[in-house]
Scaffold this active site. Structure first.
Site, PDB file in Angstrom:
ATOM      1  N   HIS A 174       0.230  -0.395 -26.558  1.00 47.19           N
ATOM      2  CA  HIS A 174       1.142   0.681 -26.978  1.00 47.19           C
ATOM      3  C   HIS A 174       2.587   0.389 -26.620  1.00 47.19           C
ATOM      4  O   HIS A 174       3.495   1.031 -27.136  1.00 47.19           O
ATOM      5  CB  HIS A 174       0.701   2.005 -26.330  1.00 47.19           C
ATOM      6  CG  HIS A 174      -0.608   2.489 -26.866  1.00 47.19           C
ATOM      7  ND1 HIS A 174      -0.722   3.570 -27.711  1.00 47.19           N
ATOM      8  CD2 HIS A 174      -1.877   2.022 -26.705  1.00 47.19           C
ATOM      9  CE1 HIS A 174      -1.990   3.743 -28.034  1.00 47.19           C
ATOM     10  NE2 HIS A 174      -2.715   2.829 -27.435  1.00 47.19           N
ATOM     11  N   ASP A 383      11.249   0.575 -26.136  1.00 44.51           N
ATOM     12  CA  ASP A 383      10.105   1.471 -26.281  1.00 44.51           C
ATOM     13  C   ASP A 383       9.145   0.873 -27.303  1.00 44.51           C
ATOM     14  O   ASP A 383       9.602   0.380 -28.348  1.00 44.51           O
ATOM     15  CB  ASP A 383      10.593   2.844 -26.797  1.00 44.51           C
ATOM     16  CG  ASP A 383       9.728   3.991 -26.316  1.00 44.51           C
ATOM     17  OD1 ASP A 383       8.538   3.756 -26.051  1.00 44.51           O
ATOM     18  OD2 ASP A 383      10.244   5.128 -26.215  1.00 44.51           O
TER      19      ASP A 383
END
Ligand code: ADP
Ligand code: G6P
Length: 476
Positions: A174, A383
């Protein structure tokens, strides 16, 4: 039988044909003020994305309940079958706070803070990964799909393959996967690559991450590159590809259409003093999210007189996160000092240019915040994806509002109609905030429609469907 005793047996054969293995269960154990125990949704994007997928799917989710020494019997919660893995207080310190969040998290996010390397943390990581692998081996039926999630469990694919060679094993990261120069610093780089290469399919948020993985695999293991997306190791093919994660658009749209959510959004604006512009940041309180840079830009805009507290309010929601890790404690202190400084310097009686909320909210309240905000400020320094940006877009069923988005978030690959920005460039960030605040309504609508189409066409069900199809050798 407790999971701990189940997990000590490594022979084949439970009843689940689809098993998700993640560090956290989708719910965390909580103790209420009246002394009773309950459950609450776990923090972070992994759970936001995967929980809606697993609710619609028969299968089990293996993970930790978020507190030490707890391993309830397998249970059903929020439409999912959950199997708990127990961690001791020392394992939480060494495997979770230590190796996962102070050794791996920094180099996977551009070393924004230095990484710490401790051999006893590594030992705990190996041991705990094996426990998760054993739990999956116990629960999975013959030939099942096991889908391992994220950086906390990178050794599980190979450990599980050794226990259960009959399984189809997928892994999804992720967070970003670093370039070779940063990964090379890890003293355990070879073992981590070997762990990941136990999977049949390794998924990433961005193409560049899949490329990094394939390069590093051939550097530190005997894996041989056989195509643009595959290596062969021990006679097995391992595929690496990008599957940008998304969200349950229907869930957010349903909440945004609800009259009570809309009334709550209107009330929030009033409570904020009905300013002309409301800007909103929603993040875990993490140094990767660029909150300090954002506050600096806001403070300079106030000092320059480009915004005034009468016409613009910044709301920064910061979910408490990893509060026992040093870098997170330091960040909280810095942010709170800076917020106090800005409000002290620029506020007046009745106005605060920043509202800082160190708290977790339920989904309806969060969606109401999205509806109340004219500008979503999503400016991480790095991110994997950033679901908040996509949630804001999904919530804007009125096609209004704009998004200031860091080019270092995976979401920048999909939300190309956001105002894209390099968060290290404070002048650029200030200009982007002003551009978003003053964007004409027709331009907001054009961009929002285009971003909403993207998010609606590629929601989390499609993300999961494509990953699982690819794992079953049906890659498109
Ligand atoms: P990360 O996974 O790094 O935390 P994401 O933006 O991908 O970042 O996902 C964060 C998830 O957590 C989103 O679904 C977001 O709505 C949710 N979230 C963030 N802050 C809060 C909060 N204060 N209260 C409730 N949910 C939050
Ligand atoms: C990110 C990670 C997840 C993690 C989440 C919350 O989304 O990718 O794996 O669960 O942050 O962090 P926490 O440490 O509280 O689980």
């Amino acid at each position: 039988m407790t999971l701990h005793s189940m997990a000590s047996s490594e022979s084949a054969g439970g009843g689940s044909s689809v098993v998700v293995v993640a560090n956290r269960l989708p719910v965390d154990r909580v103790r209420h003020s009246d002394g009773t125990d309950g459950w609450k949704r776990s923090p972070g994007g992994l759970v936001s994305a995967l929980a809606p997928v697993m609710r619609k799917q028969d299968g089990s989710w293996i993970g930790w309940v978020g507190s030490p020494d707890e391993a309830p019997e397998p249970f059903h919660s929020d439409g999912m079958d959950l199997v708990a893995v127990s961690l001791s207080a020392e394992e939480i310190e060494h495997y979770y706070e230590g190796f996962s969040n102070a050794t791996l998290w920094p180099p996977y996010h551009d070393v924004i803070v230095p990484a710490e390397f401790h051999r006893e943390w590594w030992d705990a990581y190996v041991r705990v990964n094996r426990r998760f692998a054993a739990a999956a081996a116990e629960v999975a039926s013959e030939g099942a799909i096991v889908w391992v999630q994220d950086y906390q469990l990178q050794l599980v694919p190979m450990q599980l393959r050794e226990m259960r060679p009959d399984l189809k094993i997928g892994f999804f990261l992720h967070i970003p996967f670093p370039p070779g120069e940063l990964f090379a610093q890890l003293p355990w780089r070879r073992q981590i690559m070997q762990g990941l290469l136990g999977a049949d399919l390794v998924g990433f948020q961005r193409e560049g991450a899949a490329g990094n993985f394939l390069d590093i695999a051939t550097r530190y293991t005997p894996a041989r590159r056989v195509s643009s997306s595959q290596v062969v190791i021990d006679g097995r093919r391992v595929t690496a590809a990008a599957f940008p994660i998304s969200l349950d658009v229907d869930e957010v749209e349903t909440l945004a259409s609800d009259e009570s959510t809309q009334a709550r959004a209107a009330a929030m604006r009033e409570e904020l003093g009905s300013p002309q512009h409301v800007l909103l940041g929603v993040d875990r309180l993490d140094y990767t999210k660029g909150i300090r840079h954002r506050l600096k830009a806001w403070s300079e805009l106030l000092a320059d007189g480009d915004v005034t507290p009468q016409d613009a309010v910044f709301v920064q929601v910061a979910t408490p996160s990893r509060e026992r890790v040093d870098a997170y404690q330091a960040l909280r202190d810095e942010i709170e000092l800076e917020v106090g400084h800005i409000n002290g310097e620029h506020g007046t009686i009745g106005t605060s240019p920043i509202h800082y909320l160190h708290s977790t909210y339920d989904r309806p309240e969060l969606v109401a915040m999205f509806l109340a905000a004219d500008v979503a400020v999503v400016t991480p320094l790095r991110d994997g994806m950033n679901l908040v940006a996509k949630e804001y877009v999904a919530a804007r069923i009125d096609n209004r509002g704009s998004v200031v988005l860091s080019e270092f978030a995976g979401a920048a690959d999909q939300l190309t109609d956001a105002v894209l920005v390099n968060p290290h460039d404070i002048d650029g960030l200030k200009a982007a905030l002003l551009e978003a605040m003053h964007m004409p309504e027709r331009e907001q609508e054009r961009r929002m429609r285009s971003m909403r189409n993207q998010v609606k066409n590629y929601d989390v069900a499609r993300w999961a469907g494509e990953f699982i199809a690819c794992l079953r050798d049906e890659c498109q």
